[in-house]
Motif scaffolding. Structure first.
Motif, PDB file in Angstrom:
ATOM      1  N   GLY A  32       0.804  -1.211   0.000  1.00 37.91           N
ATOM      2  CA  GLY A  32       0.000   0.000   0.000  1.00 37.91           C
ATOM      3  C   GLY A  32       0.843   1.269   0.000  1.00 37.91           C
ATOM      4  N   LYS A  33       0.182   2.388  -0.271  1.00 37.36           N
ATOM      5  CA  LYS A  33       0.894   3.650  -0.469  1.00 37.36           C
ATOM      6  C   LYS A  33       0.790   4.563   0.753  1.00 37.36           C
ATOM      7  N   ILE A  34       1.811   5.416   0.883  1.00 38.68           N
ATOM      8  CA  ILE A  34       1.865   6.437   1.922  1.00 38.68           C
ATOM      9  C   ILE A  34       2.351   7.731   1.274  1.00 38.68           C
ATOM     10  N   GLU A  66       2.955  10.277  -3.702  1.00 35.85           N
ATOM     11  CA  GLU A  66       2.846   9.107  -2.834  1.00 35.85           C
ATOM     12  C   GLU A  66       3.884   8.071  -3.229  1.00 35.85           C
ATOM     13  N   ILE A  67       4.166   7.147  -2.315  1.00 32.83           N
ATOM     14  CA  ILE A  67       5.137   6.079  -2.559  1.00 32.83           C
ATOM     15  C   ILE A  67       4.575   4.795  -1.961  1.00 32.83           C
ATOM     16  N   ALA A  82      11.310   8.691  -7.455  1.00 32.26           N
ATOM     17  CA  ALA A  82      11.197   7.791  -6.309  1.00 32.26           C
ATOM     18  C   ALA A  82      10.329   6.581  -6.637  1.00 32.26           C
ATOM     19  N   ASN A  83       9.220   6.800  -7.310  1.00 32.57           N
ATOM     20  CA  ASN A  83       8.332   5.701  -7.674  1.00 32.57           C
ATOM     21  C   ASN A  83       8.988   4.763  -8.673  1.00 32.57           C
ATOM     22  N   ALA A  84       9.705   5.317  -9.639  1.00 33.28           N
ATOM     23  CA  ALA A  84      10.399   4.489 -10.621  1.00 33.28           C
ATOM     24  C   ALA A  84      11.445   3.614  -9.942  1.00 33.28           C
ATOM     25  N   GLU A  85      12.152   4.183  -8.969  1.00 28.15           N
ATOM     26  CA  GLU A  85      13.163   3.430  -8.241  1.00 28.15           C
ATOM     27  C   GLU A  85      12.533   2.265  -7.485  1.00 28.15           C
TER      28      GLU A  85
END
Length: 339
Positions: free
Chosen positions: A102-104, A113-114, A156-159
């Protein structure tokens, strides 16, 4: 079997003409909302009964090659005592597993979000393998706003997606990489196209850095569509905009693109998939689906929590699966909805 051989075998079982992936991996809060809408309490037994009717639908394997499951489903059984992953594989439907937690909010990046869940992922995958799972899914979400998603958020999401995919492949699991650009908002189709292109560029740069083998992964993107408060775009418009972005960003080595429905209605998602396949015949990847609500909603409504409605619910699921199979081949027409 080596990890490389296992990955190739799973790709071969998943990527097939006219067969897509059913997303049945709703988290506990999400499935509770779906059940609430039909007046059903989200107990473990009701969730088991519902997912059992999905995976035991006779003939589903003709249209569905894989199913993404939620963790609790791996140990649940059909009404006649078969483990649900085993029941799926009896129809040559490959069991997969949602592995993100899940995301935060992304720290110091307001509005971005991440997704969590990398800690202990390799160990969890080993356990999921023992329960029959052979591929995994991880979702990152991107909200479109005046200044969103930010460059920081996209990086950040891609990482995270790339690190997840690398861990999966190191454990012999095919990763489904899901960067979902949300429909929420008042943006137009062109703004969605710009954001989707930037997101996919970031994702594939990260996958390259982490040495993810593109031939052994699947991409699950959103289609390029206007925001919810805007007028809907027609299927041909959606297909043209989506294919333009994909041709600019997705390497030919990726074997298949499995679109998410992302809030589209069942008929809308089928029509858009059909237009993509009619327009994208020369594309290097197979254009398939990994729908959740767009496949399940008619079945959920037909079931209504009543055991006497199981057959009707399965027929509703099979109809949507069959029509989407035709859409994957560019052979769907709206008149078929009345069959």
């Amino acid at each position: 079997m080596s990890h490389e051989a296992a990955l190739q075998a799973t790709i071969g079982d998943l990527v097939q003409s006219g067969r897509g992936i059913l997303a049945a991996d709703e988290s506990a809060p999400t499935i509770a909302k779906r059940f609430q809408a039909i007046g059903v309490e989200s107990t473990e037994e009701n969730r088991r009964a519902y997912r059992s009717l999905l995976l035991s639908a006779p003939g589903l394997g003709a249209y569905i090659s894989g199913v993404i499951l939620f963790e609790e489903t791996l140990s649940q059984k059909t009404d006649d005592g078969r483990l649900l992953p085993a029941a799926a594989w009896e129809q040559k439907i490959v069991p997969g597993i949602k592995v993100d937690k899940g995301k935060i909010p992304l720290a110091l990046s307001p509005g971005d979000e991440i997704t969590q869940g990398l800690d202990g992922l390799a160990e969890r995958l080993a356990g999921y393998r023992e329960q029959g799972a052979r591929f995994a899914k991880w979702r990152e979400v991107y909200t479109i706003g005046k200044h969103l998603p930010s460059v920081t958020g996209m990086a950040a999401n891609a990482e995270m997606l790339a690190r997840y995919a690398a861990v999966c492949q190191s454990e012999g699991f095919v990763p489904i990489v899901e960067p979902e650009v949300l429909m929420d908002g008042d943006h137009g189709l062109e703004r969605c196209a710009d954001v989707t292109e930037a997101v996919l560029h970031a994702v594939f740069h990260a996958l390259h850095r982490h040495r993810v083998v593109l031939e052994h992964m699947l991409l699950k993107p959103s289609m390029v569509v206007p925001g919810k408060v805007q007028p809907k775009a027609g299927p041909e418009t959606v297909a043209a905009a989506t294919l333009r972005v994909l041709r600019r960003t997705v390497p030919a080595a990726v074997p298949s693109i499995h679109f998410l429905s992302g809030g589209q209605g069942p008929e809308e998602a089928t029509a858009n998939l059909d237009a993509l396949n009619r327009s994208g015949g020369a594309s290097p990847w197979r254009l398939s689906l990994s729908y959740g609500r767009a496949l399940q909603q008619p079945a959920l409504q037909a079931w209504g929590g009543k055991s006497g409605n199981v057959q009707a619910a399965q027929q509703a699921l099979l109809k949507r699966a069959r029509l989407n199979s035709l859409a994957m081949q560019g052979r769907y027409t709206a008149e078929m909805e009345n069959d």
